[in-house]
Design a protein around this motif. Structure first.
Motif, PDB file in Angstrom:
ATOM      1  N   LEU A  67      12.483   4.475  11.419  1.00  0.00           N
ATOM      2  CA  LEU A  67      11.338   3.778  10.826  1.00  0.00           C
ATOM      3  C   LEU A  67      11.211   4.034   9.327  1.00  0.00           C
ATOM      4  O   LEU A  67      10.355   3.415   8.668  1.00  0.00           O
ATOM      5  CB  LEU A  67      10.049   4.224  11.521  1.00  0.00           C
ATOM      6  N   THR A  68      12.050   4.885   8.773  1.00  0.00           N
ATOM      7  CA  THR A  68      11.988   5.198   7.344  1.00  0.00           C
ATOM      8  C   THR A  68      12.131   3.923   6.508  1.00  0.00           C
ATOM      9  O   THR A  68      13.043   3.119   6.726  1.00  0.00           O
ATOM     10  CB  THR A  68      13.109   6.184   6.953  1.00  0.00           C
ATOM     11  N   GLY A  69      11.215   3.729   5.574  1.00  0.00           N
ATOM     12  CA  GLY A  69      11.258   2.562   4.702  1.00  0.00           C
ATOM     13  C   GLY A  69      10.666   1.296   5.291  1.00  0.00           C
ATOM     14  O   GLY A  69      10.704   0.235   4.664  1.00  0.00           O
ATOM     15  N   GLN A  70      10.108   1.370   6.510  1.00  0.00           N
ATOM     16  CA  GLN A  70       9.561   0.177   7.161  1.00  0.00           C
ATOM     17  C   GLN A  70       8.041   0.223   7.306  1.00  0.00           C
ATOM     18  O   GLN A  70       7.472  -0.584   8.044  1.00  0.00           O
ATOM     19  CB  GLN A  70      10.186   0.004   8.548  1.00  0.00           C
ATOM     20  N   ALA A  71       7.383   1.124   6.578  1.00  0.00           N
ATOM     21  CA  ALA A  71       5.940   1.308   6.762  1.00  0.00           C
ATOM     22  C   ALA A  71       5.159   0.032   6.484  1.00  0.00           C
ATOM     23  O   ALA A  71       4.267  -0.353   7.261  1.00  0.00           O
ATOM     24  CB  ALA A  71       5.440   2.437   5.857  1.00  0.00           C
ATOM     25  N   GLY A  72       5.465  -0.650   5.382  1.00  0.00           N
ATOM     26  CA  GLY A  72       4.738  -1.869   5.046  1.00  0.00           C
ATOM     27  C   GLY A  72       4.933  -2.955   6.080  1.00  0.00           C
ATOM     28  O   GLY A  72       3.975  -3.628   6.491  1.00  0.00           O
ATOM     29  N   ARG A  73       6.170  -3.132   6.506  1.00  0.00           N
ATOM     30  CA  ARG A  73       6.488  -4.145   7.518  1.00  0.00           C
ATOM     31  C   ARG A  73       5.768  -3.857   8.825  1.00  0.00           C
ATOM     32  O   ARG A  73       5.146  -4.743   9.430  1.00  0.00           O
ATOM     33  CB  ARG A  73       7.997  -4.168   7.740  1.00  0.00           C
ATOM     34  N   VAL A  74       5.842  -2.596   9.267  1.00  0.00           N
ATOM     35  CA  VAL A  74       5.213  -2.221  10.537  1.00  0.00           C
ATOM     36  C   VAL A  74       3.698  -2.396  10.459  1.00  0.00           C
ATOM     37  O   VAL A  74       3.073  -2.871  11.408  1.00  0.00           O
ATOM     38  CB  VAL A  74       5.572  -0.767  10.900  1.00  0.00           C
ATOM     39  N   THR A  75       3.109  -2.049   9.327  1.00  0.00           N
ATOM     40  CA  THR A  75       1.657  -2.184   9.173  1.00  0.00           C
ATOM     41  C   THR A  75       1.228  -3.637   9.282  1.00  0.00           C
ATOM     42  O   THR A  75       0.246  -3.964   9.966  1.00  0.00           O
ATOM     43  CB  THR A  75       1.200  -1.605   7.821  1.00  0.00           C
ATOM     44  N   ARG A  76       1.961  -4.527   8.606  1.00  0.00           N
ATOM     45  CA  ARG A  76       1.619  -5.960   8.668  1.00  0.00           C
ATOM     46  C   ARG A  76       1.720  -6.487  10.096  1.00  0.00           C
ATOM     47  O   ARG A  76       0.822  -7.176  10.586  1.00  0.00           O
ATOM     48  CB  ARG A  76       2.544  -6.769   7.749  1.00  0.00           C
ATOM     49  N   LEU A  77       2.823  -6.176  10.765  1.00  0.00           N
ATOM     50  CA  LEU A  77       3.018  -6.683  12.114  1.00  0.00           C
ATOM     51  C   LEU A  77       2.043  -6.052  13.103  1.00  0.00           C
ATOM     52  O   LEU A  77       1.629  -6.699  14.070  1.00  0.00           O
ATOM     53  CB  LEU A  77       4.461  -6.429  12.561  1.00  0.00           C
ATOM     54  N   GLU A 172      18.095  -6.135  10.131  1.00  0.00           N
ATOM     55  CA  GLU A 172      18.135  -4.696  10.310  1.00  0.00           C
ATOM     56  C   GLU A 172      19.041  -4.345  11.488  1.00  0.00           C
ATOM     57  O   GLU A 172      19.206  -5.146  12.407  1.00  0.00           O
ATOM     58  CB  GLU A 172      16.730  -4.145  10.606  1.00  0.00           C
ATOM     59  N   PRO A 173      19.631  -3.134  11.494  1.00  0.00           N
ATOM     60  CA  PRO A 173      20.387  -2.674  12.667  1.00  0.00           C
ATOM     61  C   PRO A 173      19.472  -2.596  13.885  1.00  0.00           C
ATOM     62  O   PRO A 173      18.254  -2.414  13.766  1.00  0.00           O
ATOM     63  CB  PRO A 173      20.883  -1.282  12.255  1.00  0.00           C
ATOM     64  N   ILE A 174      20.068  -2.683  15.053  1.00  0.00           N
ATOM     65  CA  ILE A 174      19.280  -2.792  16.277  1.00  0.00           C
ATOM     66  C   ILE A 174      18.421  -1.554  16.521  1.00  0.00           C
ATOM     67  O   ILE A 174      17.302  -1.655  17.051  1.00  0.00           O
ATOM     68  CB  ILE A 174      20.202  -3.081  17.483  1.00  0.00           C
ATOM     69  N   GLN A 175      18.887  -0.353  16.134  1.00  0.00           N
ATOM     70  CA  GLN A 175      18.075   0.838  16.359  1.00  0.00           C
ATOM     71  C   GLN A 175      16.837   0.858  15.461  1.00  0.00           C
ATOM     72  O   GLN A 175      15.779   1.348  15.866  1.00  0.00           O
ATOM     73  CB  GLN A 175      18.909   2.110  16.151  1.00  0.00           C
ATOM     74  N   ARG A 176      16.946   0.318  14.249  1.00  0.00           N
ATOM     75  CA  ARG A 176      15.754   0.222  13.392  1.00  0.00           C
ATOM     76  C   ARG A 176      14.773  -0.799  13.952  1.00  0.00           C
ATOM     77  O   ARG A 176      13.560  -0.619  13.904  1.00  0.00           O
ATOM     78  CB  ARG A 176      16.161  -0.133  11.961  1.00  0.00           C
ATOM     79  N   LEU A 177      15.305  -1.871  14.530  1.00  0.00           N
ATOM     80  CA  LEU A 177      14.432  -2.844  15.202  1.00  0.00           C
ATOM     81  C   LEU A 177      13.768  -2.198  16.415  1.00  0.00           C
ATOM     82  O   LEU A 177      12.599  -2.460  16.711  1.00  0.00           O
ATOM     83  CB  LEU A 177      15.237  -4.069  15.634  1.00  0.00           C
ATOM     84  N   ASN A 178      14.513  -1.362  17.121  1.00  0.00           N
ATOM     85  CA  ASN A 178      13.959  -0.686  18.294  1.00  0.00           C
ATOM     86  C   ASN A 178      12.810   0.229  17.894  1.00  0.00           C
ATOM     87  O   ASN A 178      11.822   0.365  18.616  1.00  0.00           O
ATOM     88  CB  ASN A 178      15.054   0.115  19.009  1.00  0.00           C
ATOM     89  N   GLY A 179      12.930   0.876  16.734  1.00  0.00           N
ATOM     90  CA  GLY A 179      11.842   1.710  16.241  1.00  0.00           C
ATOM     91  C   GLY A 179      10.582   0.910  15.981  1.00  0.00           C
ATOM     92  O   GLY A 179       9.469   1.321  16.353  1.00  0.00           O
ATOM     93  N   VAL A 180      10.739  -0.270  15.360  1.00  0.00           N
ATOM     94  CA  VAL A 180       9.588  -1.146  15.113  1.00  0.00           C
ATOM     95  C   VAL A 180       8.990  -1.606  16.426  1.00  0.00           C
ATOM     96  O   VAL A 180       7.768  -1.616  16.615  1.00  0.00           O
ATOM     97  CB  VAL A 180      10.009  -2.374  14.261  1.00  0.00           C
ATOM     98  N   LYS A 181       9.864  -1.961  17.371  1.00  0.00           N
ATOM     99  CA  LYS A 181       9.398  -2.397  18.700  1.00  0.00           C
ATOM    100  C   LYS A 181       8.555  -1.322  19.364  1.00  0.00           C
ATOM    101  O   LYS A 181       7.497  -1.603  19.941  1.00  0.00           O
ATOM    102  CB  LYS A 181      10.610  -2.749  19.564  1.00  0.00           C
ATOM    103  N   ASN A 182       9.005  -0.086  19.288  1.00  0.00           N
ATOM    104  CA  ASN A 182       8.271   1.011  19.927  1.00  0.00           C
ATOM    105  C   ASN A 182       6.873   1.165  19.338  1.00  0.00           C
ATOM    106  O   ASN A 182       5.896   1.390  20.060  1.00  0.00           O
ATOM    107  CB  ASN A 182       9.046   2.319  19.787  1.00  0.00           C
ATOM    108  N   VAL A 183       6.769   1.052  18.014  1.00  0.00           N
ATOM    109  CA  VAL A 183       5.454   1.190  17.368  1.00  0.00           C
ATOM    110  C   VAL A 183       4.532   0.055  17.782  1.00  0.00           C
ATOM    111  O   VAL A 183       3.361   0.278  18.145  1.00  0.00           O
ATOM    112  CB  VAL A 183       5.596   1.231  15.840  1.00  0.00           C
ATOM    113  N   LEU A 184       5.031  -1.176  17.744  1.00  0.00           N
ATOM    114  CA  LEU A 184       4.182  -2.327  18.071  1.00  0.00           C
ATOM    115  C   LEU A 184       3.741  -2.282  19.536  1.00  0.00           C
ATOM    116  O   LEU A 184       2.585  -2.598  19.852  1.00  0.00           O
ATOM    117  CB  LEU A 184       4.931  -3.631  17.780  1.00  0.00           C
ATOM    118  N   ALA A 185       4.640  -1.890  20.434  1.00  0.00           N
ATOM    119  CA  ALA A 185       4.264  -1.769  21.845  1.00  0.00           C
ATOM    120  C   ALA A 185       3.221  -0.672  22.032  1.00  0.00           C
ATOM    121  O   ALA A 185       2.279  -0.822  22.826  1.00  0.00           O
ATOM    122  CB  ALA A 185       5.503  -1.480  22.692  1.00  0.00           C
ATOM    123  N   ALA A 186       3.358   0.423  21.291  1.00  0.00           N
ATOM    124  CA  ALA A 186       2.372   1.500  21.370  1.00  0.00           C
ATOM    125  C   ALA A 186       1.011   1.032  20.870  1.00  0.00           C
ATOM    126  O   ALA A 186      -0.028   1.393  21.433  1.00  0.00           O
ATOM    127  CB  ALA A 186       2.847   2.711  20.554  1.00  0.00           C
TER     128      ALA A 186
END
Length: 251
Positions: A67-77, A172-186
């Motif tokens: 999730l490093t470097g994806q804070a803004g993206r994750v926050t928006r989504l 993004e690589p699939i594992q970075r997408l998986n990290g975003v997925k985990n946050v949004l599902a949580a």
């Protein structure tokens, strides 16, 4: 609750925590188990959503490197996930229980199709990510919001849905997408769980067992779950979900 019910629920919670972190769709383990043990469908889904919150959070923490470097993206989504989860949980509370009991076998069936198709979804995400624009914009936000509505109503397979839409729009690589997925599902589970805790029928003993066991499962999933054969994870999901559909239809 009998002692063996507690053991079965705890084991399901550990497995679901691992599955949610690695693949998604852990609800397709815990929800059918609760149905099989005799819990009403609405109580099963609300208790399940609340109980799996700690596991979803621990799984997200386990992916903090991705999730490093994806804070803004994750926050928006996450804003879309919050709005969608509120809408979905309101639907669950507003509609009569009979409506949920009628539609849930179909929702489980849809989720099973998505789980079985998950390898193709992942392969498509890998191919597509090289041409995705890396931002997503309002279209991705809308998809995430709609998945949040689904997740707030019935959480199963929202992770697979999220991986599909994230792969469409993010480079993004699939594992970075998986990290975003985990946050949004949580986020969806947490928001819906708060609503359920105050306004829906729940079983607190079930919630307590799932909270502890899914946390363990989430940590295991982040550390060793990625090494497990995906076919094994999906096989367990399919078996318990089919059993739940049969029981719901027969009842």
């Amino acid at each position: 609750m009998t002692w063996w019910h507690a053991i079965v629920i705890s084991a399901a919670g550990i497995w679901a925590g691992m599955i949610n972190t690695v693949v998604g769709s852990g609800t397709l383990v815990t929800f059918p188990v609760l149905i099989t043990l005799g819990y009403p469908p609405v109580t099963a889904t609300t208790s399940n959503a609340i109980g799996l919150i700690p596991g979803a959070i621990s799984g997200s923490i386990g992916y903090r490197k991705e999730l490093t470097g994806q804070a803004g993206r994750v926050t928006r989504l996450a804003v879309g996930s919050v709005v969608g989860a509120i809408g979905g949980s309101i639907l669950l509370l507003a509609l009569p229980p009979d409506a949920f009991e009628t539609v849930v076998p179909w929702l489980i069936g849809l989720a099973l199709v998505l789980v079985v198709a998950q390898p193709k979804v992942s392969a498509w995400v890998l191919r597509r990510s090289g041409s995705a624009d890396g931002h997503g914009g309002p279209v991705l936000f809308t998809f995430v919001l709609l998945i949040g509505v689904y997740g707030g109503y019935f959480t199963a397979a929202q992770g697979v849905m999220l991986m599909a839409v994230l792969g469409m729009f993010l480079n993004e690589p699939i594992q970075r997408l998986n990290g975003v997925k985990n946050v949004l599902a949580a986020v969806v589970n947490t928001v819906a769980g708060v609503v359920y805790a105050f306004y829906a029928p729940v079983s607190w003993p079930v919630i307590g067992l799932l909270a502890v066991s899914s946390t363990v499962g989430g940590l295991l999933g982040a550390k060793i779950g990625r090494k497990l054969p995906p076919r094994v994870l999906r096989a367990v999901i399919v078996l318990v979900a089919v059993a739940a559909i049969v029981k719901l239809v027969l009842d």
